[in-house]
Design an enzyme around this catalytic site. Sequence first.
Site, short mmCIF file in Angstrom:
data_model
loop_
_atom_site.label_atom_id
_atom_site.label_comp_id
_atom_site.label_asym_id
_atom_site.label_seq_id
_atom_site.Cartn_x
_atom_site.Cartn_y
_atom_site.Cartn_z
CE LYS A 76 0.86 -1.81 -4.85
NZ LYS A 76 0.99 -3.20 -5.43
CB SER A 77 3.92 -0.78 2.57
OG SER A 77 3.12 0.37 2.62
CB THR A 80 4.25 -8.47 -3.89
OG1 THR A 80 2.92 -7.95 -4.02
CG2 THR A 80 4.41 -9.64 -4.85
CD1 TRP A 81 11.29 -8.78 -2.43
CD2 TRP A 81 11.50 -6.78 -1.45
NE1 TRP A 81 12.63 -8.56 -2.20
CE2 TRP A 81 12.79 -7.35 -1.61
CE3 TRP A 81 11.38 -5.53 -0.87
CZ2 TRP A 81 13.94 -6.68 -1.19
CZ3 TRP A 81 12.52 -4.87 -0.47
CH2 TRP A 81 13.79 -5.44 -0.63
CG HIS A 134 -2.99 -5.09 3.62
ND1 HIS A 134 -1.62 -5.01 3.50
CD2 HIS A 134 -3.45 -5.45 2.38
CE1 HIS A 134 -1.26 -5.28 2.25
NE2 HIS A 134 -2.35 -5.55 1.56
CB SER A 164 3.08 1.97 -4.72
OG SER A 164 2.99 0.62 -5.14
N GLY A 290 9.35 -0.16 -7.84
CA GLY A 290 9.63 -0.30 -6.42
C GLY A 290 10.82 0.52 -5.97
#
Length: 324
Positions: A76-77, A80-81, A134, A164, A290
């Site tokens: 969650k950092s 995905t982006w 990760h 997140s 985000g």
Amino acid sequence: MTNSETTLSKLLAESEFNQECKELLSSLPKDKSFFAEYLYQYEGFWYPPNLLEGVLYSQKHFQARDSDIIVVSSPKSGTTWLKALVFALIYRQDYQTPLESHPLLDNNPHTLVPFVEGFNFHTQDTSPGIFSTHIPLGSLPESIKDSPCKLVYCCRNPKDAFVSLWHFMKRLALKEMAGCTMEEMVRGFCRGSSVYGPFWDHALEYWKESRENPGKVLFVMYEEMREQPREWVKRIAEFLECSFTKEEIDNGVLEDIIKLCSLENLSKLEVNQKGKLVNGMETKAFFREGEIGGWRDTLTPLLAEEIDKTTEEKLIGSSFRFFC
């Protein structure tokens, strides 16, 4: 380019562990968890047993090629982006009109960029291969450490990363989360007992490596990339040795990629609104606002202070600072 089975679904599904993993689990420190019944500490970091099995598998079987690219982050950092951006950068010559015909329009980024600690990385036979992970620096497969393959690490403010993660786990509605209070989860996060945690150790290892070996690791701040996407996408492309030409800049290719891969655009795509991974996980779970500083809408001042205090303690003796 699409894999028939997404890595995340494999990682989060229940599995029968092999004998080696069972024996290892019995010897490791463990802690009660909100992600699985227990987290297990392996090489200084904490994992649910199914993710640990993936780490062990990757350490034995993942063979990095010199041309491979590894996208790295704590959960969650910005994973995905960053996956979407790197995929679009590397394959931009194959898709000259990104906003009209592109795999990202029909595939979740996690489908296109498999996890190193997954069990389906053998299906990635393109060159360069793009993978994500990760896994902490010290636990990476030796082939990644020893090869000239490049790593792009995305780091996020710990309070936003925690929030997140909190919302993500609640969306998954795991039975372990039933009755879990945010206060309890913050305490676990701060003592390092979180998936792939401690969060701060994870970031510091990669930050130090980026300073000692800048040709190998590029350290990217999520917040800086949100505020200056044009500058950072160009910098990532240069690091990956696929710099934009003047002609591409003039023709709007850079802007097209930024627009295509923006969280705002990705979150509106049907595949990311109504899609599901093979284990039934909804792809929309990977998308929230985000926003920078969005933690203020979720964390109480006392909980934010608790994370800040841990951050201050973890950074003693280091010049590294998170984006505030």
